[in-house]
Design an enzyme around this catalytic site. Sequence first.
Site, PDB file in Angstrom:
ATOM      1  N   HIS A 131       0.868  -1.193   0.000  1.00 43.53           N
ATOM      2  CA  HIS A 131       0.000   0.000   0.000  1.00 43.53           C
ATOM      3  C   HIS A 131       0.907   1.246   0.000  1.00 43.53           C
ATOM      4  O   HIS A 131       1.009   1.968   0.983  1.00 43.53           O
ATOM      5  CB  HIS A 131      -0.905  -0.041   1.239  1.00 43.53           C
ATOM      6  CG  HIS A 131      -2.062   0.902   1.174  1.00 43.53           C
ATOM      7  ND1 HIS A 131      -2.351   1.671   0.067  1.00 43.53           N
ATOM      8  CD2 HIS A 131      -3.027   1.202   2.091  1.00 43.53           C
ATOM      9  CE1 HIS A 131      -3.431   2.395   0.311  1.00 43.53           C
ATOM     10  NE2 HIS A 131      -3.859   2.136   1.524  1.00 43.53           N
TER      11      HIS A 131
ATOM     12  N   GLN B  63      -0.333   4.995   0.940  1.00 48.52           N
ATOM     13  CA  GLN B  63      -0.552   5.191   2.376  1.00 48.52           C
ATOM     14  C   GLN B  63       0.781   5.473   3.067  1.00 48.52           C
ATOM     15  O   GLN B  63       0.891   6.400   3.876  1.00 48.52           O
ATOM     16  CB  GLN B  63      -1.199   3.932   2.975  1.00 48.52           C
ATOM     17  CG  GLN B  63      -1.375   4.003   4.482  1.00 48.52           C
ATOM     18  CD  GLN B  63      -2.396   5.045   4.902  1.00 48.52           C
ATOM     19  OE1 GLN B  63      -3.509   5.060   4.411  1.00 48.52           O
ATOM     20  NE2 GLN B  63      -2.034   5.935   5.829  1.00 48.52           N
TER      21      GLN B  63
HETATM   22  N1  NVA Z   1      -4.449  -4.027   5.660  1.00 49.01           N
HETATM   23  C1  NVA Z   1      -5.650  -3.297   5.355  1.00 49.01           C
HETATM   24  C2  NVA Z   1      -5.340  -1.907   4.944  1.00 49.01           C
HETATM   25  C3  NVA Z   1      -6.542  -1.049   4.647  1.00 49.01           C
HETATM   26  C4  NVA Z   1      -6.169   0.340   4.227  1.00 49.01           C
HETATM   27  C5  NVA Z   1      -6.413  -4.023   4.262  1.00 49.01           C
HETATM   28  O1  NVA Z   1      -5.793  -4.424   3.278  1.00 49.01           O
HETATM   29  O2  NVA Z   1      -7.629  -4.185   4.394  1.00 49.01           O
HETATM   30  N1   CP Z   2      -6.092   3.725   4.526  1.00 49.50           N
HETATM   31  C1   CP Z   2      -6.805   3.477   3.441  1.00 49.50           C
HETATM   32  O1   CP Z   2      -6.298   3.145   2.356  1.00 49.50           O
HETATM   33  O2   CP Z   2      -8.148   3.619   3.631  1.00 49.50           O
HETATM   34  P1   CP Z   2      -9.295   3.213   2.631  1.00 49.50           P
HETATM   35  O3   CP Z   2      -9.358   1.704   2.605  1.00 49.50           O
HETATM   36  O4   CP Z   2     -10.532   3.818   3.217  1.00 49.50           O
HETATM   37  O5   CP Z   2      -8.990   3.756   1.267  1.00 49.50           O
END
Ligand code: NVA
Ligand code: CP
Length: 317
Positions: free
Chosen positions: A142, A145
Amino acid sequence: MAEDVVFQKIDMKGKDIITIHDLSSKEVFHILKTTEFLKEKAKKGEVYQPLKGKTLGMIFHKASTRTRISFEVAIWQLGGYGLFLNKNDLQLNRGETIADTAKVLSRYLDAIMIRTYDHEDVLVLAEYADIPVINGLTDLTHPCQVLADLFTIYEKKGRLSGLKLAYIGDGNNMAHSLMYGCAKVGMNIAIASPKGYEPKEDIFISAKKDAEITGSSILITNDIEEAVKDADVLYTDVWASMGQEAEREKRIKAFQGYQINKALLKKAKQNAIVMHCLPAHRGEEITDEVMDGPQSVVFDEAENRLHTQKAILTLVM
Ligand code: NVA
Ligand code: CP
């Protein structure tokens, strides 16, 4: 920016943002520096629209609050237009290949952001697209983020290099990107996960190579106290990520104790900040008391998604 930022103008036009590992340290700092510039402009109420006439497509195979809204607002504030593309509305959902989709979208759009499950799908999209592809979260990473997280830490601490981040919880996409991000900017990272839920070995090995260059350390442990000792930043994420809903009960049992609460916070540095990518499962990986407490920066962190995304779009589009 502070002593650890050598600001150099770097041309990132056309670049994919798929993992932080793929970026150079200079590029990471350039994104952070650009974020600072754009945030200052926004706070002064200045209109800045370098992306007039440009269009960003945003493909979502998973739910999102922050990523969707911050990207949509970001492209609009920069003078461009954002299209939200739900997977159910695309022929991708009826068997059109990712490669064909990439070629077609490249004829209409100026950049694509995608949130999906399989990291490979983003790599294929990027391979066949002639326009920049931005990873808005996969099961593996990610990056957007973590770029916002690094900017937030810089804002709060005034530097990055030499700080220690302790991540408590699942060795998931967030843990992977935090390892990549910390290694690129010279931050030390300690990840404490329950046995069997540690980050992936190959990600650790790649991040370690970057950490050797920047002189930082990466520790993977099952011992929470060892991880939080002397930490400047405590970070956590949900125990069950999107796509792992069926494992939720099993994970709740496995992760007992891997929680950021007041007692754990006391074991970090006195001025440690607390971060969470959100959404949070309050009462599981973090208590209300800590999340709403004076050391928590989670909502500034969420706000910074917008400013960082504006930097990414400005630089690559
Ligand atoms: N680890 C989490 C992050 C969400 C922003 C997911 O993948 O659901
Ligand atoms: N932190 C993040 O990516 O949040 P969302 O899943 O709401 O986009």
